[in-house]
Design a protein around this motif. Structure first.
Motif, PDB file in Angstrom:
ATOM      1  N   LEU A 176       0.827  -1.208   0.000  1.00 23.09           N
ATOM      2  CA  LEU A 176       0.000   0.000   0.000  1.00 23.09           C
ATOM      3  C   LEU A 176       0.865   1.264   0.000  1.00 23.09           C
ATOM      4  N   SER A 177       1.813   1.339   0.939  1.00 24.57           N
ATOM      5  CA  SER A 177       2.650   2.542   1.034  1.00 24.57           C
ATOM      6  C   SER A 177       3.546   2.678  -0.182  1.00 24.57           C
ATOM      7  N   THR A 179       3.013   1.609  -3.227  1.00 25.07           N
ATOM      8  CA  THR A 179       2.227   2.056  -4.367  1.00 25.07           C
ATOM      9  C   THR A 179       1.922   3.543  -4.275  1.00 25.07           C
ATOM     10  N   LYS A 180       1.483   3.980  -3.059  1.00 32.07           N
ATOM     11  CA  LYS A 180       1.140   5.395  -2.879  1.00 32.07           C
ATOM     12  C   LYS A 180       2.375   6.275  -3.059  1.00 32.07           C
ATOM     13  N   GLU A 183       3.123   6.499  -6.701  1.00 30.60           N
ATOM     14  CA  GLU A 183       2.141   7.352  -7.388  1.00 30.60           C
ATOM     15  C   GLU A 183       2.493   8.823  -7.197  1.00 30.60           C
ATOM     16  N   ASN A 184       2.783   9.195  -5.929  1.00 30.00           N
ATOM     17  CA  ASN A 184       3.109  10.589  -5.644  1.00 30.00           C
ATOM     18  C   ASN A 184       4.389  11.013  -6.334  1.00 30.00           C
ATOM     19  N   ASP A 194       7.442  12.552   2.038  1.00 30.11           N
ATOM     20  CA  ASP A 194       6.145  11.905   1.896  1.00 30.11           C
ATOM     21  C   ASP A 194       5.880  10.964   3.082  1.00 30.11           C
ATOM     22  N   TRP A 196       4.103   8.421   3.200  1.00 37.37           N
ATOM     23  CA  TRP A 196       4.117   7.010   2.772  1.00 37.37           C
ATOM     24  C   TRP A 196       5.536   6.455   2.795  1.00 37.37           C
TER      25      TRP A 196
ATOM     26  N   SER B 163      -1.743   2.490   7.834  1.00 41.56           N
ATOM     27  CA  SER B 163      -1.674   2.616   6.380  1.00 41.56           C
ATOM     28  C   SER B 163      -3.070   2.641   5.766  1.00 41.56           C
ATOM     29  N   TRP B 166      -4.873   6.027   6.414  1.00 43.84           N
ATOM     30  CA  TRP B 166      -4.458   7.044   5.446  1.00 43.84           C
ATOM     31  C   TRP B 166      -5.052   6.781   4.076  1.00 43.84           C
ATOM     32  N   TRP B 167      -5.214   5.503   3.794  1.00 44.35           N
ATOM     33  CA  TRP B 167      -5.706   5.103   2.483  1.00 44.35           C
ATOM     34  C   TRP B 167      -7.115   5.660   2.280  1.00 44.35           C
TER      35      TRP B 167
END
Lengths: 221, 237
Positions: A176-177, A179-180, A183-184, A194, A196, B163, B166-167
């Motif tokens: 999840l982190s 990917t985020k 993306e950023n 960031d 993430w 996580s 935040w998502w």
């Protein structure tokens, strides 16, 4: 501890140089995944470009699972794992050595993976240093837990099925982190400040510490 | 009072409080102004979720107690396993009751909300833990490895939670323990809610004790069969 780590890491990398399992089997596997994703999103070529960060991290996750399994199948033959313990090497050293070797292999794999998404998915990876940093920290996090789990399951008959079941839910935050963060970074919105990326670092540090402390309990039979 | 009596008492309390919660929740309490009869799930859903967290907390603590050399005892391992099994059952119940409530309220069985996602990951995390317990054959090895796996899960849960928060987030905020500690629920509804927590906690206690006893009996049986095998071979000279 670091001496033991160096010995183990060099030994594993030397075996890899001679056997080329990661290069000849896992790298083509990565290529196959990239092509399969293109089939899955066949109807939506622009969609493929947008979801590239997620696909990158999923592929990394699958590849690291294979690399981890390989890393400990090396020790399964001829009771090599028992020999490691009998040598009196520091378990923390063995842990870090194994981790370093797989990390080097994964770093090379991920370079090819990044090349692959640039060529096949027309991804624009301009912020390369940021992307590389978050990829490295994220991979470190995955492997920090993965080495522990892989050592636990390598001797069992059900290792192929138990390792993914154990590892995938635990590293979900990395997926999840990562990917985020990607993306950023691709959007040019965030650098290393960031949150993430912060989460990726926290994950890696927490599990490196836990892995180093508990590997003795995992290893001894 | 003997141990068996105590266990029977806990079982009786669990059974009767669940029965009272059932009657109170379905008949005595009024329907909600906004949610109608759907509100009755509040007497079950938060309570089973609490028990799931309690169960994993117990698993983490007893795993830690096993790993720490001064308190190392196989009983901690058996307790961790028993509690994790009950925890998995209650996590599944949390997801099921949540889904039943979500379908009429949100219009969907499932949504990728922070708490739902965390709970779903929690379920697979501990399913993995239980799977790991099945693969090792050596007892001590299994105990050590599953204790380490339980610690990994314990450290992972807050990171997973952070996580996914935040998502995205869509879940109702807490009803009783909200920021200003001003409960939004009163009277018999509040009492029934409280009773729900109490009754399911007793159900948890009873289930864990029973599961622990079974594991312990199995452990003793294995020991006896080893002793018997030794006796058969060496003889009783």
């Amino acid at each position: 501890m670091f001496k033991a780590a160096k010995v183990i890491a060099l030994k594993d990398l030397r075996i890899e140089l001679r056997s080329r399992v990661v290069f000849n089997q896992i790298l083509p596997f990565v290529a196959v995944i990239l092509i399969l994703f293109a089939f899955a999103f066949d109807k939506y070529p622009t969609f493929l470009e947008r979801v590239t960060p997620g696909l990158y991290w999923i592929t990394t996750l699958f590849a690291s699972m294979l690399a981890l399994q390989r890393s400990f199948s090396l020790e399964a033959e001829n009771g090599a794992k028992d020999a490691l313990i009998l040598y009196g090497l520091d378990p923390a050293g063995i842990y870090i050595g194994k981790l370093l070797a797989v990390l080097v292999e994964m770093a090379i794999l991920e370079m090819f993976l990044a090349l692959g998404i640039v060529f096949l998915y027309s991804a624009h990876l301009q912020e390369l240093p940021d992307l590389a940093f978050s990829a490295l920290v994220g991979t470190l996090g995955i492997l920090a837990v993965g080495v522990t789990f892989s050592a636990m399951t390598s001797a069992s008959k059900a290792k192929e099925t138990v390792l993914p079941l154990l590892l995938l839910p635990v590293v979900a935050p990395v997926l999840l982190s990562g990917t985020k963060a990607w993306e950023n970074e691709i959007a040019g919105k965030a650098g290393l400040g960031d949150p993430w990326v912060g989460l990726l670092i926290l994950f890696a540090v927490a599990f490196l510490a836990l892995g180093t402390l508990t590997f003795g309990s995992v290893l001894e039979e | 009072m003997s141990r068996d009596r105590w266990v029977a008492l806990i079982g009786a309390i669990a059974f009767s409080t669940v029965a009272v919660t059932y009657v109170m929740g379905l008949w005595i309490t009024p329907p909600d102004v906004f949610q109608g009869n759907l509100v009755r799930l509040i007497y079950v859903h938060p309570a089973v979720a609490w028990v799931a967290y309690l169960a994993y907390g117990v698993t983490s603590l007893s795993s830690l107690a096993y790993l720490w050399k001064k308190t190392r005892n196989y009983r901690w391992d058996l307790l961790a396993a028993a509690s994790a099994e009950v925890g998995v059952v209650f996590t599944a119940l949390t997801l099921i009751t949540g889904s039943i409530w979500g379908r009429p309220t949100w219009g969907v069985w499932w949504t990728w909300d922070a708490r739902l996602t965390t709970t779903a990951l929690l379920l697979v995390l501990y399913l993995g833990y239980l799977a790991l317990r099945r693969v090792s054959e050596d007892r001590e090895q299994r105990a050590k490895r599953s204790a380490v796996a339980a610690l990994i899960a314990f450290i992972d849960v807050p990171i997973v939670h952070q996580s996914v928060v935040w998502w995205k987030t869509l879940h109702q905020s807490a009803t009783v323990f909200n920021a200003d500690l001003n409960p939004k629920i009163h009277g018999e509804m509040a009492w029934t809610l409280l009773l729900g927590f109490l009754s399911f906690t007793f159900v948890y206690l009873w289930m864990v004790i029973k599961r622990y006893d079974i594991a312990n009996a199995q452990f003793n049986m294995e020991n006896q069969s080893v002793e018997r095998a030794i006796k058969e071979r060496v003889g009783t000279a």
